[in-house]
Design a protein around this motif. Structure first.
Motif, PDB file in Angstrom:
ATOM      1  N   HIS A  73       6.622  -2.968   3.774  1.00  0.00           N
ATOM      2  CA  HIS A  73       5.802  -1.942   4.597  1.00  0.00           C
ATOM      3  C   HIS A  73       6.836  -1.178   5.500  1.00  0.00           C
ATOM      4  CE1 HIS A  73       1.869  -4.366   4.345  1.00  0.00           C
ATOM      5  NE2 HIS A  73       1.911  -3.208   3.540  1.00  0.00           N
ATOM      6  N   ARG A  74       7.347  -0.014   5.060  1.00  0.00           N
ATOM      7  CA  ARG A  74       8.238   0.929   5.545  1.00  0.00           C
ATOM      8  C   ARG A  74       7.743   2.124   5.543  1.00  0.00           C
ATOM      9  NH1 ARG A  74      14.671  -0.597   4.558  1.00  0.00           N
ATOM     10  NH2 ARG A  74      14.789   0.629   6.122  1.00  0.00           N
ATOM     11  N   GLN A  75       8.288   3.079   6.318  1.00  0.00           N
ATOM     12  CA  GLN A  75       7.725   4.373   6.298  1.00  0.00           C
ATOM     13  C   GLN A  75       8.600   5.222   5.424  1.00  0.00           C
ATOM     14  OE1 GLN A  75       7.812   6.482  10.286  1.00  0.00           O
ATOM     15  NE2 GLN A  75       6.556   4.958  11.163  1.00  0.00           N
TER      16      GLN A  75
ATOM     17  N   ARG B  82       2.312   1.557   7.731  1.00  0.00           N
ATOM     18  CA  ARG B  82       1.868   1.010   6.979  1.00  0.00           C
ATOM     19  C   ARG B  82       1.540  -0.387   7.245  1.00  0.00           C
ATOM     20  NH1 ARG B  82       4.380   1.951   1.136  1.00  0.00           N
ATOM     21  NH2 ARG B  82       2.364   1.028   0.283  1.00  0.00           N
ATOM     22  N   TYR B  83       0.786  -1.167   6.949  1.00  0.00           N
ATOM     23  CA  TYR B  83       0.562  -2.461   7.421  1.00  0.00           C
ATOM     24  C   TYR B  83      -0.189  -3.248   6.202  1.00  0.00           C
ATOM     25  CZ  TYR B  83      -3.927  -0.423   8.387  1.00  0.00           C
ATOM     26  OH  TYR B  83      -5.068   0.174   8.522  1.00  0.00           O
TER      27      TYR B  83
ATOM     28  N   ASP C  15      -3.874  -3.988  -0.172  1.00  0.00           N
ATOM     29  CA  ASP C  15      -2.716  -4.911  -0.424  1.00  0.00           C
ATOM     30  C   ASP C  15      -3.135  -6.270  -1.172  1.00  0.00           C
ATOM     31  OD1 ASP C  15      -1.024  -2.984   0.172  1.00  0.00           O
ATOM     32  OD2 ASP C  15      -0.826  -3.839   2.345  1.00  0.00           O
TER      33      ASP C  15
ATOM     34  N   THR D  30       7.241  -6.682   6.712  1.00  0.00           N
ATOM     35  CA  THR D  30       6.017  -6.102   7.184  1.00  0.00           C
ATOM     36  C   THR D  30       5.683  -6.398   8.827  1.00  0.00           C
ATOM     37  OG1 THR D  30       3.509  -6.026   7.006  1.00  0.00           O
ATOM     38  CG2 THR D  30       4.375  -8.287   6.690  1.00  0.00           C
TER      39      THR D  30
ATOM     40  N   GLY E  32      -0.667  -6.986   9.921  1.00  0.00           N
ATOM     41  CA  GLY E  32      -1.777  -6.285   9.533  1.00  0.00           C
ATOM     42  C   GLY E  32      -3.301  -7.034   9.667  1.00  0.00           C
TER      43      GLY E  32
END
Length: 277
Positions: free
Chosen positions: A47-49, A61-62, A67, A90, A93
């Motif tokens: 999870h990265r932008q 994102r999470y 997922d 991550t 989430g």
């Protein structure tokens, strides 16, 4: 002139999609190389932008239900005798999604290894707890898995009610405290069950309590030595392919980069090290 302008607009609109396709192809190539090297199924949860639009808007994102669906599908497609290598990067989430993935990993018959190149906080740590082996970069971190109720830690909600007394807080706060108490018990139970697969029951109960009860803030970093002290199997033998893969998940483009360096490996003869002239 108008034709050239419209052609320019078309090219500008197609460039991000083309760039994304190239990135995805390079990621798949590296993952396949790692699979062939280790004889495993590689699954990434990163999870990265990323800059995915013409306007360069980043998406936060999470770990989500989507997922969980994709990871569970990948595990179902994996032969029971085939090891699973999962790359996790991550901030965490949804508890439901993280627990679904964790139990699917825990019940896979072959060896499961979770790789943490930078950080796997909250729900990401829960996935690491489900693995037979955790491989962390020497400077990577895990984190506590104490549940959060809205913007507050569940343990902190209960602490506030205890300090003020139930007669001094609103009905809404009392309801939040009831939910917080249940959430703490549920997550502690899940963590304890995961840990009992790899350590004695008494130790699993102690570690589960430590990770879930709000002893630390939710973003407290647990370094390699901290994770080892908890009795978890941790290695720092990170395959170089994983670092190459992470480089293919770019952060959003900025006008000026925050970090700059010459992207080459430096040997001991250049530049001079600490204490050298």
């Amino acid at each position: 002139m108008n034709d050239l302008f419209f052609l320019f607009l078309i090219l500008m609109s197609l460039t991000p999609a083309l760039r994304q396709q190239i990135l995805e192809a390079r990621r798949a190539q590296i993952m396949r190389q790692l699979e062939q090297k280790r004889g495993s199924r590689v699954i990434s949860l990163i999870h990265r932008q990323e800059t995915v639009s013409l306007l360069g808007i980043g998406i936060h994102r999470y770990i989500s239900i989507e997922d969980a669906e994709e990871v569970l599908r990948a595990i179902r497609l994996t032969d029971p005798a085939c090891p699973i290598d999962m790359i996790v990067h991550t901030p965490g989430g949804l508890v439901l999604a993280a627990e679904q993935i964790a139990w699917a990993l825990a019940q896979h018959p072959a060896k499961v290894t979770v790789f943490v190149p930078h950080y796997a906080m909250s729900g990401g740590t829960l996935l690491a707890l489900a693995a037979d082996e955790i491989v962390m970069d020497p400077f990577a971190v895990l984190g506590p898995v104490d549940p959060q109720i809205g913007q507050y830690a569940a343990a902190s909600i209960l602490a506030a009610v205890r300090r003020k007394g139930s007669a001094q807080v609103s009905d809404e706060t009392l309801i939040l405290a009831d939910v917080a108490e249940k959430a703490l018990g549920q997550v502690e139970h899940s963590v304890r069950q995961l840990l009992e697969r790899k350590m004695p029951a008494a130790q699993a109960a102690r570690v589960a309590r430590l990770l879930t009860s709000g002893v630390w803030t939710h973003d407290h970093p647990l370094r390699v030595e901290d994770v080892r002290a908890l009795g978890l199997p941790v290695s720092t033998d990170m395959p170089p392919e994983i670092y190459s893969l992470m480089a293919l998940y770019p952060q959003p483009t900025r006008m000026r980069p925050s970090v700059e360096y010459v992207p080459l490996p430096y040997r001991s003869d250049r530049p001079a090290g600490k204490g050298q002239a």
